[in-house]
Design a protein around this motif. Structure first.
Motif, PDB file in Angstrom:
ATOM      1  N   ASP C 462       9.854   3.591  -3.719  1.00  0.00           N
ATOM      2  CA  ASP C 462       8.896   2.961  -4.627  1.00  0.00           C
ATOM      3  C   ASP C 462       7.711   3.880  -4.892  1.00  0.00           C
ATOM      4  O   ASP C 462       7.138   4.456  -3.970  1.00  0.00           O
ATOM      5  N   GLU C 464       4.816   3.129  -5.825  1.00  0.00           N
ATOM      6  CA  GLU C 464       3.489   2.535  -5.667  1.00  0.00           C
ATOM      7  C   GLU C 464       3.015   2.507  -4.213  1.00  0.00           C
ATOM      8  O   GLU C 464       1.945   1.981  -3.919  1.00  0.00           O
ATOM      9  N   PHE C 465       3.842   3.049  -3.301  1.00  0.00           N
ATOM     10  CA  PHE C 465       3.443   3.032  -1.884  1.00  0.00           C
ATOM     11  C   PHE C 465       2.057   3.640  -1.683  1.00  0.00           C
ATOM     12  O   PHE C 465       1.232   3.126  -0.937  1.00  0.00           O
ATOM     13  N   THR C 467      -0.421   3.999  -3.835  1.00  0.00           N
ATOM     14  CA  THR C 467      -1.500   3.186  -4.397  1.00  0.00           C
ATOM     15  C   THR C 467      -1.820   2.020  -3.474  1.00  0.00           C
ATOM     16  O   THR C 467      -2.984   1.726  -3.197  1.00  0.00           O
ATOM     17  N   VAL C 468      -0.764   1.368  -3.010  1.00  0.00           N
ATOM     18  CA  VAL C 468      -0.964   0.237  -2.104  1.00  0.00           C
ATOM     19  C   VAL C 468      -1.721   0.705  -0.866  1.00  0.00           C
ATOM     20  O   VAL C 468      -2.698   0.087  -0.443  1.00  0.00           O
ATOM     21  N   SER C 469      -1.293   1.848  -0.311  1.00  0.00           N
ATOM     22  CA  SER C 469      -1.953   2.361   0.889  1.00  0.00           C
ATOM     23  C   SER C 469      -3.418   2.647   0.624  1.00  0.00           C
ATOM     24  O   SER C 469      -4.284   2.296   1.426  1.00  0.00           O
ATOM     25  N   ALA C 470      -3.671   3.301  -0.508  1.00  0.00           N
ATOM     26  CA  ALA C 470      -5.060   3.637  -0.817  1.00  0.00           C
ATOM     27  C   ALA C 470      -5.886   2.365  -0.962  1.00  0.00           C
ATOM     28  O   ALA C 470      -7.021   2.285  -0.484  1.00  0.00           O
ATOM     29  N   SER C 471      -5.311   1.340  -1.616  1.00  0.00           N
ATOM     30  CA  SER C 471      -6.075   0.100  -1.798  1.00  0.00           C
ATOM     31  C   SER C 471      -6.293  -0.593  -0.465  1.00  0.00           C
ATOM     32  O   SER C 471      -7.239  -1.359  -0.295  1.00  0.00           O
ATOM     33  N   LEU C 472      -5.420  -0.314   0.515  1.00  0.00           N
ATOM     34  CA  LEU C 472      -5.594  -0.900   1.849  1.00  0.00           C
ATOM     35  C   LEU C 472      -6.403   0.023   2.752  1.00  0.00           C
ATOM     36  O   LEU C 472      -6.488  -0.187   3.946  1.00  0.00           O
ATOM     37  N   LYS C 473      -6.955   1.085   2.143  1.00  0.00           N
ATOM     38  CA  LYS C 473      -7.800   2.048   2.858  1.00  0.00           C
ATOM     39  C   LYS C 473      -7.043   2.766   3.972  1.00  0.00           C
ATOM     40  O   LYS C 473      -7.608   3.139   4.993  1.00  0.00           O
ATOM     41  N   VAL C 474      -5.739   2.898   3.798  1.00  0.00           N
ATOM     42  CA  VAL C 474      -4.943   3.618   4.789  1.00  0.00           C
ATOM     43  C   VAL C 474      -4.811   5.061   4.321  1.00  0.00           C
ATOM     44  O   VAL C 474      -4.410   5.302   3.185  1.00  0.00           O
ATOM     45  N   PRO C 475      -5.116   6.055   5.176  1.00  0.00           N
ATOM     46  CA  PRO C 475      -4.994   7.441   4.746  1.00  0.00           C
ATOM     47  C   PRO C 475      -3.541   7.799   4.425  1.00  0.00           C
ATOM     48  O   PRO C 475      -2.613   7.256   5.022  1.00  0.00           O
ATOM     49  N   THR C 479       0.704   6.787   5.932  1.00  0.00           N
ATOM     50  CA  THR C 479       1.823   6.236   5.164  1.00  0.00           C
ATOM     51  C   THR C 479       2.986   7.231   5.132  1.00  0.00           C
ATOM     52  O   THR C 479       4.143   6.851   5.219  1.00  0.00           O
TER      53      THR C 479
END
Lengths: 344, 367, 572
Positions: C462, C464-465, C467-475, C479
């Motif tokens: 996918d 969008e992984f 983007t999702v990570s960035a929106s969850l503030k995960v470096p 991921t």
């Protein structure tokens, strides 16, 4: 990949660091020695020298005479070699002419046969042993094909041997070059080339290495291999159905010699190797492979080679051969290169 | 942020433009989104709605213009510095992590203690109605369930803004209809400012507080679902949202036009000169067929052409007798049955003036 | 994703476009992309540049323009090699693709028995250095050959031997491509043809061949490139028949004429680069065919066809096994052909040229390090090139660099490494003559295929992984480690395996840059053959083959067992 369980970044840094660790191997007392000695000879030489001189480690760069010579000349600006050992004297003379060798008189030089060293008072090279041409004739195949055993160089040009002979390419093989040099000296410049034109008709393959024709004869790939006496002796000892012939007109020969590269950073270690090379211990090791060695009195005879190798050697003008090496090889390539193996 | 008074917009977009080379994807867009509001971006593909969402999320920064979120200028902030949760059409669940780990993904990185994480994940899964599925992998769930997990994951860090990028497009019709209600419900309970991109007008009409209809990088109209449907501001909106008859005519007076031989009155004055070419818009379901008084406005005698049975109504084509006017009308099953309407019959209909929308020609032709 | 292109400066808008502030992830990813770019510049581009500039220089380094090229074309023997190379490559390609097509047809389109076994046998040549088939051919058809009579008096030394050896060696490469092409054909077309009562002959020419045409064309170019750039086979069995690949070797190693070597290298680069471009175009079209929702074709039993295909495939598989077997028997015979008593004397590599057993262990170390570091660099690199936001120009350039090695023959790359790294003025000169340069060169040599494998795997997950990570503030790296890498594990292991096997068997690039203490097994095969120790050469080739085969088997068992458990989440 399981090694990289930490973060990607840390892993990448570690990888790069490890790569560079690989690059810096310790080489404190490593001596890089360029040689055209046979692979099966260098092992005992290395063992004996390193035993006598602990702390010095020989790294061999081994290839055919022509290739080692070309490599040394090509690397002239940035030489990798510390010492050249077991290379044809004609090649060492080329290096000498280029000013690449360091004059040095090894301890014990006075005992060396005067014919077997650079005549200068402080020689730039010192001989080790003599190697001479020999035929390997496969008796099984000769019998099958009803071929008479050749006894002379002249015999080889007989039409009956067409496609039966392998010989080393003189551009890459020292054994090949000493044959060509011998023919040109024995039969004269024009006569020599005329002989080779005739011989060329019978040659099935020009090989890269001086040993290969004898090994191919041993395997029956070709019936006759023009090679040298050490390889012939060794191959027969290994059980190959060959007979060894020394052509009656006389044997081409060259000296294997040692010289120190002027640019070496390991001067002391290099001198130790040169000293060792003229010791009786070293000469005894040479004598296991060759009939004639640099120290008189140590000469031996080879199991399957007749005794009079010494007497059959032609009168060889090394200075002439070294001087004309390029010219001879250019002429040879122009005439016969088509049949040589890719690497020559 | 929730303390911001309701009169101050939570999201404030000013003069936003985005160019890709010579192509203008967004053209000077202004928009305010109030706290707790559910706003949909509606339009055909290529209208700029996705580009606008990507500018708000920081995935593609705008060429010019500004975005303020909760009073903070986020115009050029990187994605990770912005405050939003996002749900994609593809769900984008991590296939190798369990449902629980997916939902907890952001919490772990935020350094939340394990017990708090477990509690929060439980809470979120209950919120989306999947309390039993924590140990499963995404591939073991249905599409609708996966999308709810994605929603739970997006809500985990309690973002100030929820972005939904075509969240229901990959689902089948039945699941889609149910999830529409659930998402709207959740949004209302959490009072979470939400922006949804969709090309499905039904989705926009049923879920949103307000709809932003976009075309060619511009906002055509912003309004409540009712306003958008009932009072489209432009011919484009009129066409894109719901079905519409576009009738070409000329103004006779400021409140009357001649449309292919039929004279129609409108409820409002049109600020155009007499004789100006206009387009009169009429929704098929606004055609009145019952209880038409003798003097009803815009009363027409029409011939019934094709009648298509749609399921809950009939779609018909009508021809106004003695004119060149043709238009379509939707009649309820009841009306057809009661009035005996059939193909070829001549009936009386009325076009209520207040239901007619009039735009100057040439109208921007929607696809 | 919106379709975004490089934004050109818009003259109408006088205002400078906004630039996004870069977050921590952006800085790290961009930094890493730039680092990867620099790495590829140093390990691929600069060596090639060094090669190019060398071809315009005299031995002393002065610029001589096209003088070297003139000298090259003035020498009839050298210029002849071009023609030799071309026709031998064309002939080998034709035979190889034809046989591979028939074999692939048997595997994918018939119900002949033993298809699994045939598949495995067909992979054998990939596990051996190209020198092995050549050595076997000498034993089969040489002057003492077992079946010399089959050549009716012709000599195996020359084009006949080269073509036979190359066909053997390139067969699996062609087979993989053609099998894939045939496997994706749409069953509905066959049903349609059947419904229209087309004869099976007509169906073959109107459905089968057009459906596989891009695969066939791609196979033709891949095999052609492999053959024209291989030097293992012609080196051993070419005899007096010179080709471009052996010319480079001859010029560089034999005569230490680096300038002329560079000239031949550039000439060799041309057909390889051309084939590369055409192949890229073809693959793009093949992919387009793939994207259609085809129904996979399931062959129906047909006694006649199945029996005929079984016969043909058995013959081909038998030939492969014979070629492998001859080397094996020659290597354990005391003195072929006079004393066939089994012995291990040919495995006493320490008494032969080529560096002895140490070469073998060097090869193991080199292949292991190549697999480890290569996979790490290539997969991480592919991830960065794919996933770094924006930064398009640099990413595009790095992507280009990553694909460049596909167009560069190994010999040419190795030669470039001599010129670049052996230059005393180069601060990286210190890695010359070390294991590190062999590892780096081998990684570069096989970079592109591994990179493409990684990119394909990354494109399948996918988009969008991140983007999702960035929106969850995960470096991003979290991921990458937690999701991307585990999800792509099968591809990662594929890359590691590919690198390991190729590093074990390759000769072409490393032959120029090995040093006395870093001799390699495959090069030892070459050197032993050169010195006439043919049986030991066959023995070493067998040792290399056995190592690759064992590794491959362990890998298969691992992937079937371990992966099946570790990747539970793939199951529904």
């Amino acid at each position: 990949m399981n090694l990289c369980t930490t973060t990607g970044l840390r892993c990448a840094v570690a990888s790069i660091a490890a790569m560079f660790c690989l690059a810096t191997t310790a080489r404190a007392a490593d001596l890089t020695v360029y040689t055209a000695l046979e692979a099966d000879q260098i092992k005992p030489y290395k063992a004996a020298f390193e035993k006598a001189n602990p702390g010095i480690n020989i790294l061999w760069v081994r290839d055919s005479t022509g290739i080692i010579t070309a490599k040394l000349l090509a690397e002239k600006a940035n030489p990798k070699a510390d010492v050249v050992m077991g290379l044809a004297a004609t090649s060492l003379m080329l290096l000498q002419k280029e000013g690449m060798l360091m004059p040095y008189a090894p301890v014990g030089l006075d005992k060396v046969d005067a014919k077997m060293r650079d005549p200068a008072a402080t020689p730039e090279w010192v001989g080790m042993d003599v190697w001479a041409s020999a035929f390997c004739v496969n008796t099984v195949e000769a019998g099958k094909k009803n071929l008479p055993e050749p006894a002379s160089w002249a015999d080889l040009t007989k039409p009956v041997y067409q496609g039966q002979i392998a010989m080393p390419n003189p551009a890459s093989s020292g054994t090949g070059f000493l044959m060509v040099s011998a023919w040109l000296q024995m039969f004269g410049w024009d006569g020599g080339w005329k002989y080779m034109d005739e011989l060329h008709k019978n040659i099935a393959a020009y090989t890269h290495s001086g040993s290969k024709p004898c090994r191919q004869a041993a395997a029956g790939e070709y019936t006759i291999g023009l090679s040298f006496e050490y390889r012939a002796n060794k191959t027969k000892k290994g059980g190959a159905p060959i007979s060894i012939v020394l052509p009656k007109e006389g044997l081409g020969w060259d000296m294997e010699a040692i010289g120190i590269m002027k640019t070496t950073k390991e001067v002391d270690a290099a001198k130790k190797l040169a000293d060792w090379a003229v010791t009786p211990e070293a000469n005894k090791l040479y004598a296991e492979n060759f009939a004639i060695v640099a120290l008189p009195g140590i000469a031996s005879s080879l199991e399957f080679v007749q005794d009079d190798v010494d007497k059959m050697l032609i009168k060889n003008d090394f200075a002439w051969a070294a001087e004309n090496r390029d010219k001879i090889l250019a002429e040879w390539s122009k005439r016969y290169d088509g049949k040589s193996e890719p690497k020559n | 942020m929730d303390s911001t008074p309701a009169t101050v917009p939570y999201l404030r977009i000013r003069n936003l433009s985005k160019k890709f080379g010579a192509f203008t994807a967004l053209d000077a867009v202004d928009l305010d989104v109030m706290p707790g509001e559910f706003v949909s971006f509606l339009g055909p593909s290529g209208c700029g709605k996705t580009t606008l969402l990507r500018a708000i999320s920081g995935l593609d920064v705008q060429t010019t213009g500004s975005i303020h979120q909760g009073g903070l200028d986020i115009s050029t902030l990187p994605v990770a510095k912005r405050d939003f949760g996002i749900v994609f059409q593809s769900y984008a669940l991590f296939p190798n992590l369990t449902i629980k780990d997916n939902v907890a993904y952001g919490l772990v990185s935020a350094g939340t203690p394990r017990i708090a994480i477990d509690k929060r994940v439980k809470e979120l899964l209950e919120l989306v109605g999947l309390p039993e599925q924590a140990g499963k992998y995404p591939a073991q769930l249905s599409g609708g369930q996966q999308q709810r997990v994605a929603l739970a994951r997006a809500l985990a860090l309690s973002p100030g803004l929820l972005l939904l990028d075509e969240p229901l497009s990959a689902l089948d019709a039945r699941v889609r209809a149910r999830l529409r209600g659930e998402i709207r419900d959740l949004q209302q309970r959490l009072k979470l400012t939400t922006i949804m991109v969709t090309h499905d007008q039904e989705e926009a009409l049923t879920m949103s507080d307000r709809i932003v209809v976009m075309s060619h990088g511009r906002i055509e109209q912003v309004g409540t679902p009712d306003e958008i449907y009932g009072r489209p501001a432009t011919a484009f909106v009129a066409d894109f949202v719901g079905k519409m008859n576009f009738l070409e005519g000329r103004l006779v007076t400021s409140k009357r036009a001649d449309v292919s031989g039929a004279v129609l009155d409108f409820g409002e004055e049109v600020p155009l000169a007499e004789g100006a070419a206009v387009t009169v818009c009429l929704r098929p379901e606004d055609v009145v067929v019952r209880d038409i008084g003798e003097h009803a406005d815009n009363r027409l005698s029409v011939q019934v052409g094709v009648m298509e049975f749609i399921g809950n109504h009939f779609a018909t084509t009508l021809h106004a007798s003695g004119t060149n006017l043709n238009f379509s009308a939707d009649f309820s099953i009841n009306a057809v049955r009661d009035l005996g309407i059939s193909s070829g019959a001549t009936i009386e209909v009325a076009l209520p003036p207040q239901r007619l929308r009039v735009f100057a020609q040439p109208r921007s032709a929607p696809a | 994703m919106t379709t975004e292109t490089l934004s050109l400066p818009d003259r109408a808008a006088a205002i400078a476009p906004l630039r996004q502030k870069l977050g921590r992830d952006d800085w790290i990813m961009r930094g890493a992309v730039v680092a990867l770019g620099l790495w590829l510049i140093v390990t691929v581009l600069l060596p090639l540049w060094a090669l190019l500039s060398k071809s315009f220089q005299a031995a002393d380094g002065s610029f001589v323009g096209l003088a070297n090229f003139q000298a090259y074309f003035a020498s009839p023997a050298l210029a002849n090699s071009i023609w030799h190379s071309i026709w031998v490559s064309l002939l080998s390609t034709f035979i190889c693709v034809l046989l591979a097509f028939v074999y692939a047809y048997g595997l994918t389109r018939t119900c002949m028995p033993g298809r699994g076994l045939f598949r495995i046998i067909a992979q054998i040549p990939i596990l051996a250095p190209s020198l092995l088939p050549a050595i076997s051919l000498v034993y089969l058809f040489g002057n003492q050959g077992l079946v010399k009579w089959m050549l009716f008096g012709a000599s195996i030394y020359g084009p006949i031997g080269i073509v036979m050896g190359e066909v053997f060696w390139t067969f699996p490469h062609a087979l993989i491509i053609i099998t894939t092409a045939l496997a994706i054909s749409d069953a509905r077309l066959y049903e349609a043809a059947e419904a229209l009562r087309a004869s099976s002959h007509r169906t073959f020419w109107t459905v089968t061949i057009p459906g596989a045409r891009y695969g066939l064309i791609s196979a033709v170019f891949v095999v052609f490139t492999l053959v024209i750039t291989d030097f293992g086979v012609p080196k051993v069995i070419g005899g007096k028949f010179n080709v471009l690949a052996t010319d480079i070797y001859k010029q560089v190693v034999g005569q230490q004429n680096f300038q002329m070597g560079a000239v031949v290298g550039l000439i060799l680069l041309l057909p390889a680069a051309l084939a590369f471009v055409v192949d890229q175009l073809m693959q793009r079209r093949q992919l387009a065919l793939l994207s259609a929702r085809a129904v996979p074709y399931a062959p129906k039993p047909d006694a006649t066809i199945d029996r005929a295909m079984l016969a043909i495939c058995s013959l081909i598989a038998f030939a492969i096994l014979v070629i492998l077997g001859v080397s094996f028997f020659a290597s354990i015979a005391t003195l072929w052909p006079y004393n066939l008593t089994p012995s291990l004397k040919n495995f006493d590599f320490d008494m032969m040229d080529g560096g002895g057993w140490r070469s073998y262990f060097n090869s193991l170390v080199m292949a292991g390090l190549t697999a480890l570091f290569g996979t790490a660099v290539i997969f991480t690199g592919a991830y960065l090139v794919e996933k770094t936001p924006r930064f398009r120009a640099i990413r595009g350039f790095v992507q280009f660099l990553a694909l460049l090695p596909l167009a560069v023959p190994g010999l040419v790359l190795g030669l470039g490494y001599i010129f670049f790294f052996n230059n005393p003025a180069n601060p990286l000169n210190f890695i010359y003559g070390t294991m590190a340069i062999l590892v780096i060169c081998t990684i570069s040599h096989f970079y592109s295929v591994s990179h493409l494998t990684a990119v394909t795997a990354l494109k399948q997950i996918d988009q969008e992984f991140e983007t999702v990570s960035a929106s969850l503030k995960v470096p991003f790296w979290r991921t990458f480690m937690r999701v991307t890498l585990p999800v792509c594990l099968p591809a990662v292991l594929d890359i590691a395996m590919y690198l390991f096997v190729n590093a074990m068997t390759t000769v072409s690039a490393v032959v120029f840059i090995y040093a006395p203490h870093t001799t390699l097994a495959a090069i030892a095969v070459l050197n032993m053959d050169d010195a006439g120790d043919v049986a030991p050469a066959a023995a070493m080739a067998m040792v290399v083959f056995a190592t690759a085969a064992v590794t491959r088997t362990i890998y298969m068992l691992l992937t079937q067992g371990y992966l099946a458990r570790a990747q539970m989440w793939r199951k529904r």
